[in-house]
Structures are given as structure tokens and as C-alpha cells.
Write an enzyme that holds these catalytic residues in place. Structure first.
Site, PDB file in Angstrom:
ATOM      1  N   GLU A 151       0.823  -1.220   0.000  1.00  0.00           N
ATOM      2  CA  GLU A 151       0.000   0.000   0.000  1.00  0.00           C
ATOM      3  C   GLU A 151       0.853   1.263   0.000  1.00  0.00           C
ATOM      4  OE1 GLU A 151      -0.457  -2.619   1.912  1.00  0.00           O
ATOM      5  OE2 GLU A 151      -2.501  -3.344   1.559  1.00  0.00           O
TER       6      GLU A 151
ATOM      7  N   HIS B 140     -11.916  -4.213   9.733  1.00  0.00           N
ATOM      8  CA  HIS B 140     -12.544  -4.133   8.413  1.00  0.00           C
ATOM      9  C   HIS B 140     -13.811  -3.286   8.434  1.00  0.00           C
ATOM     10  CE1 HIS B 140      -9.853  -6.314   6.021  1.00  0.00           C
ATOM     11  NE2 HIS B 140     -10.662  -7.126   5.394  1.00  0.00           N
TER      12      HIS B 140
END
Lengths: 353, 322
Positions: A61, A130
Site C-alpha cells: 500500500e 474491516h
């Protein structure tokens, strides 16, 4: 011509249009080319535009955000996507230190036209890592723009505008919106960044919301209307730049305000909205502003206890009624509730995510 | 390499040395109000590497970037003015010493977050590849960068996509004041990490400017031919403190003896001897060079000092692009 399509299809149309319209635009994201196509949003695009312009990428990322910054600096228009916003924490260095500042540090010499699409999760046991909404992390940083569309129409128009913007834009899509329907023109159009929208006009209380909270706000407004309370729902659409005028105008009309935030209250964006109202709209206020937000803890996985965490409509309705000194019948509300479990957007939703 | 190229490299190293010595001298006047990281002792890596590039090639750098900027053809006046925070600086006072940015000479920028520009340089190489252009990029890094995750992410991607980039690692043995033995295992070399990513590696003496030039030429040819990224590890040594104008051997994180060993390997002193021995460079030429460089430095400092500060109203300009 307008027709009803889903939010994820509106996103895909915006990407499709932008790839055809912007020769330097390209998409990269883990899974962007897989059979699921990031919840359907990138399906078919690689076939149409080729491997150079729609690509999968390493699970890196931070590094790949830096790569996108470098490419953007050289005139490309990268569109990066991650399947959950939680992953972007690994890239905060490149976003905050470089993407947000390169135009400034280069005294205007370089532009960073970069869009980072991030998906906010909720329910279905998404758990602590999440289901976070981290929009306030980005709104804190000058140099970034932060967009949170709530409808398919806005998703398409705001994404096209974000891709055409010459700044780094954090584009947050709520997972519970991907399968919502709405009117979307077939042709391309732009929804300008920095303009809120009155999702429902009203005169008694302003409900300020963004992203999926707008859906909840509209439900609450409908509930309130049964008690002859006229709620106005302000959909912020863009958190940075923030449409201050739209917020202040609404509060000037109603004098009462409730801010819905899908994230935590402490240090969060709802505080920013209330601060704005207190600082610039103090005289309009007839009661103390209220905030409805996520419980102040990480989100647990079990559906038995996550029910305590997410902002719920009964609470929102109660707070609004109390603010307006109107009666509130919780039993009546529970009886008329939809019966959809709290951890899914609708009864058709199936896991895993 | 012909003698005129040799003289140019010598002259460029000398120029960087004298510029940084003058920065160090003038720093106590408190007019350069930003942190400075001087590269005295490391001039050969900057000059040798940049001499192997074309003007149209790009470099990105880190906190210790004055030498890289000048070696890539940066404007001395604009650099000194930037250190003084003046409107005539290369980023109009927005960046200072740690954020030199000047596209006109292919110096795409520097940043002090360790490893911060490595993926950006990789992205620049990616854009070159996408556009099918012929430029290459040098990403100047220090020995500590390989301790950052983003370094590995960048090399992985660069090798995956065969990007035209050269990672030039100036291994000066210290990250701020922390020596290698507290940061990295002695069981491997830095370059082994690059090798682990499948990236081709070269290494050599970073204080030997001709060796640096030769190695970088090979690296540039490799990267430009489309074979992919390449990693070049160069051994060198920082003479002064991490940040600031002073010597710091007395504070105890390194020994005077170590410093003296490296000082004997001064990149400029060694090269000067070599060129004199080969009758390429004479004492009178050195005198002339020093005088000319001195004049240029004086003019640049005078320019910086008399330049105006940026207008107050510019403080919040360029936050967003139109």
C-alpha cells in the site's frame, strides 16, 4: 437519458468514462482485474482498456501510493483502489507527507492528480479492522480532498470530477451503498467537489450526514414526519472542501441540528461540523447540537454485541424528538422497524463481505 | 574518460565542497533558518553518478541533497536563496534545504522522511515506461533506507515492471548517530537485499569518483536498455554531524580514528593527487578553480542575502492546484 442502476455500476461507469476521456488515467489496485472486480466496480475494464491501464498490483500500500504520486507528478492520473479503508493506514506516510504536500512544497510547480478509492465496511462480522471509517484522518490534512458520495448519481458525478481534479482525492465508498439503486444519467456529468446537497428539505431540524448515514438520515426523517416533525437532511457529499454555507443555511432555517457520523465521535468529523455551527451559526441555534456516532470502542465481530456499536435509527429518532421536546415512543418504533438484522444493509445481503 | 571530463568532475566536487563549507561558515549567522545536512566527504557519489546521466534524466534525493542538486546541474543561486528562505529560491521559500525541488534540471525533489522519495522515484520511472520515453531515474538513498519497508515495496515493483531506475545507495555507515551494528545484521551486505528482490547490483568505492562514474554508466546503460532496475552500493563517509555545520567526533558515537581513516580517503584530495600525478591538473589550475568557484559562491550568497523574502500572502498559496 436517466435510468436506475446500482451504486457500484455508477462507479464503474465513471471509471469507464474517465479511462476513455483521460488518456493518462489508469487504474491500479489489488484485485482490480480479478473476477470480482472490487465489488463489481472495475469489472470488464481491463478487457476494454488493456493491461497497461487497468492493472493489478503488489500488496504494497505505501510503496504503490508513492508510485502513484510519482506517476501523477509526471502527468499521469492514477486511480488507486483498496477493498477496505483500513489498509490505507499503511500508506499514510505517502498520502500525508508527499501526496498532500508536493504541490505546495514545489511552489505550485507540480500537481498530484491522484484518486484513492477506499471502501468502508460495516456489519457481517467485519470486526475491528474491516469496519473503520477513517475519513477524519484525511480531512485533517490540507492538500487532500475527501469525498463521500451517498447515491449512485453522486457516485458517478463525483468520481468523474475527482479524477479530473488536479489534487489528491480520497474517495470513500461505503460497502452498504454498492448495491443501492438510483437514477443515473447514461451520459457523463460532473458533480462539483465542495457542494453539499439537500437530500430532503425540512424546517424543524437539520440532520447533517454523509455517505451511508444519509440513507439512515432519510429513514429517520421519514419516521419523524409521522410525528409531524419536518427534518431537513443535508448530504455533505464532500468533507474537504466542506460546504459550510449549506450547513449554516440549513441550521439558520431550523435552529436544531443533529450530526450523524459513521465513525467515532471523539476527535472526529462530527465535531468539526458542530464546531463550524457553533463558531459561525451560534445565533441560529435554539438547542445544543447533538452527535450520533459509532460507539467509542473497536467494532467486535459477533453480531450479538456489534449491535451495540453502530449508530441506530431508534437512537437518532429519540435524540431528535428530545431536542424538539416532542414525545418519543420507542415501543412503537421497534414495532414498526423493518425486521432487517442490524448487521446487513438489507435482507438480501449475503456474506462474506 | 578524457582529461576535460576528469577536470570537470574534479571541479564539480570542489565546487560542492566549497559551497558546503561556506554554508557551514555562514550558518552561525542564523540567517539560513532551516535544518541543513551537509555532504562534505561524500562529493564523489553525487558527482560521479550524475556525470553518467543525460540532462533530461531525473534524480530524486533525501535530506542530504545539496551535492545531488548541484551535480545534476542545479542553480547555485537558487539553492542558496532557498536556504535563506527567499522568494528567489528554487521553491520560493516553501521548501528549504530539505525540500529542494527544481524540475528545470531534472531534480524532481528531496524529502527527509527516510525512504520517502524512493517509491515516488519508482513511480516516475513507471511513468517513463508507460509513456515509452528513454529517460532514466536515479533514486539517491542512504544506508538506513533499506531498513524501511517502502524500500522493499519499491524494489519489488521496479523489478516486476522492469523500470528504468537506478537506486544509488550512499552507505556512510550512520543513520543520524546510530552505527550500522545497531541497525543491521553483519551477516549480509546491503546490496544482498536488492539481490533478494531479483534486482541486479553493482558496488564499489564511493570516494573514487571515476569508479562511481564507471559503475553508474554501466547502470544507466542497463536501465535505459529496458532490462530493469539496478542497485548501486557505494561506500562513503559523512565528515560532519548529521544535521548542522560542525564536526562531532568528540560526542562519542564514532571515533576520531575512524574519522581520520576516512578523511585520508577524501574524494577530492585523492582525485587531486591522481590528476596531478597524471599531469591533468596543475597547482595553478587548482588556484584558478578555487578563485572562480569562490567568486561564484560569494555572488550566490550576496544574491540570496539581498533577495526579497516571499510576499507574506504566499504562505497559503499552492495548497491546492487549480
Amino acid at each position: 437519458m436517466s435510468r436506475q442502476i446500482k451504486y457500484f455500476e455508477a462507479i464503474r461507469e465513471a471509471l469507464d468514462f474517465s479511462l476513455s476521456n483521460q488518456p493518462n488515467a489508469f487504474i491500479m489496485g489489488l484485485g482490480a482485474t480479478d473476477p470480482k472486480g472490487v465489488f463489481g466496480t472495475t469489472l470488464g475494464l481491463q478487457k476494454k482498456y488493456g493491461k497497461e491501464r487497468v492493472m493489478d498490483m503488489p500488496t504494497s500500500e505505501n510503496g504503490m501510493t508513492g508510485v502513484a504520486v510519482g506517476a501523477a507528478m509526471m502527468g499521469m492520473r492514477p486511480i488507486m483502489v483498496h477493498q477496505r479503508v483500513d489498509f490505507i493506514l499503511l500508506a499514510m506516510d505517502q498520502i500525508v507527507n508527499n501526496a498532500a504536500k508536493w504541490h505546495y512544497m514545489s511552489a505550485g510547480g507540480k500537481k498530484i492528480p491522484l484518486v484513492i478509492r477506499l471502501v468502508i465496511g460495516r456489519g457481517w462480522g467485519q470486526g475491528a479492522q474491516h469496519s473503520q471509517c477513517l475519513h477524519s484522518w484525511f480531512t485533517h490534512v490540507p492538500g487532500l480532498k475527501v469525498v463521500m458520495p451517498s447515491s449512485p448519481y453522486d457516485a458517478k458525478g463525483l468520481l468523474i470530477a475527482s479524477i479530473e481534479d488536479n489534487n489528491p482525492v480520497i474517495f470513500l465508498e461505503h460497502r452498504w451503498l454498492h448495491n443501492t439503486f438510483g437514477d443515473v444519467p447514461e451520459e457523463s456529468y460532473r458533480v462539483p467537489l465542495g457542494r453539499a446537497r439537500i437530500a430532503k428539505a425540512g424546517s424543524d431540524i437539520s440532520i447533517i450526514a454523509s455517505s451511508h448515514m444519509v440513507i439512515e438520515a432519510l429513514d429517520v426523517a421519514q419516521q419523524l414526519s409521522k410525528q409531524n416533525i419536518s427534518a431537513e437532511v443535508v448530504d455533505l457529499r464532500t468533507l474537504r472542501p466542506l460546504d459550510e454555507e449549506a450547513i449554516l443555511e440549513s441550521v439558520a432555517k431550523t435552529g436544531h441540528v443533529m450530526v450523524l457520523d459513521p465513525s467515532w465521535k471523539f476527535g472526529g468529523f462530527s465535531g468539526e461540523v458542530v464546531s463550524l455551527i457553533v463558531e459561525k451559526g451560534w445565533k441560529s441555534l435554539k438547542s445544543a447540537p447533538a452527535r450520533i456516532a459509532l460507539a467509542d470502542c473497536p467494532i467486535p465481530t459477533s453480531q450479538a454485541i456489534s449491535t451495540q456499536c453502530y449508530p441506530n435509527k431508534i437512537e437518532m429518532t429519540r435524540v431528535a424528538c428530545e431536542m424538539l421536546k416532542e414525545p418519543f415512543d420507542e415501543i412503537e418504533l421497534i414495532n414498526t422497524a423493518s425486521g432487517v438484522p442490524h448487521d446487513v444493509p438489507d435482507s438480501n445481503f449475503r456474506g462474506p463481505f | 574518460m578524457n582529461s576535460s571530463q576528469q577536470l570537470t568532475m574534479y571541479q564539480e566536487m570542489l565546487r560542492i565542497r566549497l559551497v558546503e563549507e561556506q554554508i557551514a561558515n555562514a550558518y552561525a549567522q542564523n540567517e539560513m533558518r532551516c535544518p541543513i545536512h551537509l555532504s562534505i566527504g561524500q562529493e564523489a557519489t553525487a558527482v560521479g553518478a550524475c556525470a553518467a546521466l543525460d540532462k533530461t534524466d531525473y534524480i530524486m534525493s533525501n535530506h542530504r541533497s545539496h551535492g545531488h542538486y548541484l551535480a545534476k546541474g542545479g542553480d547555485l543561486k537558487r539553492m542558496i536563496a532557498e536556504l535563506y528562505g527567499k522568494a528567489t529560491g528554487c521553491t520560493n521559500g516553501k521548501g528549504g534545504s530539505m525540500h529542494l525541488i527544481d524540475e528545470s534540471c531534472g531534480f524532481l525533489g528531496a524529502a527527509p522522511i527516510v525512504g520517502g522519495t524512493v517509491p515516488i522515484a519508482t513511480g516516475v520511472a513507471f511513468s517513463i515506461k508507460m509513456k515509452m520515453h528513454r529517460e532514466v531515474v536515479i533514486s539517491f538513498i542512504g544506508d538506513a533506507v533499506v531498513e524501511e519497508g517502502v524500500f522493499h515495496e519499491s524494489l519489488n515493483f521496479a523489478e516486476l515492471k522492469k523500470l528504468p531506475i537506478i537506486y544509488v545507495c550512499e552507505n556512510n555507515l550512520y543513520s543520524v548517530n546510530s552505527p550500522m551494528e545497531v541497525r543491521q545484521p553483519s551477516t549480509r551486505q546491503i546490496r544482498d537485499l536488492a539481490k533478494g528482490h531479483g534486482v541486479k547490483v553493482l558496488w564499489g568505492d564511493g570516494n573514487d569518483v571515476e569508479q562511481v562514474w564507471n559503475l553508474t554508466r554501466k547502470a544507466v546503460a542497463y536501465a535505459r536498455s529496458g532490462k530493469g532496475p539496478i542497485f548501486l552500493e557505494l561506500a562513503t563517509y559523512r565528515w560532519l554531524e548529521h544535521c548542522g555545520p560542525n564536526y562531532d567526533n568528540h560526542i562519542g558515537y564514532r571515533t576520531e580514528a575512524e574519522f581520520k581513516r576516512w578523511k585520508k580517503k577524501c574524494p577530492i584530495g585523492q582525485y587531486e593527487k591522481f590528476l596531478q600525478k597524471n599531469r591533468v591538473l596543475s597547482s595553478s589550475q587548482i588556484k584558478v578553480m578555487k578563485r572562480e568557484i569562490g567568486n561564484e559562491i560569494n555572488k550566490s550568497f550576496a544574491f540570496a542575502k539581498k533577495s526579497p523574502f516571499p510576499e507574506e500572502s504566499t504562505f497559503n498559496k499552492h495548497v491546492y492546484a487549480n
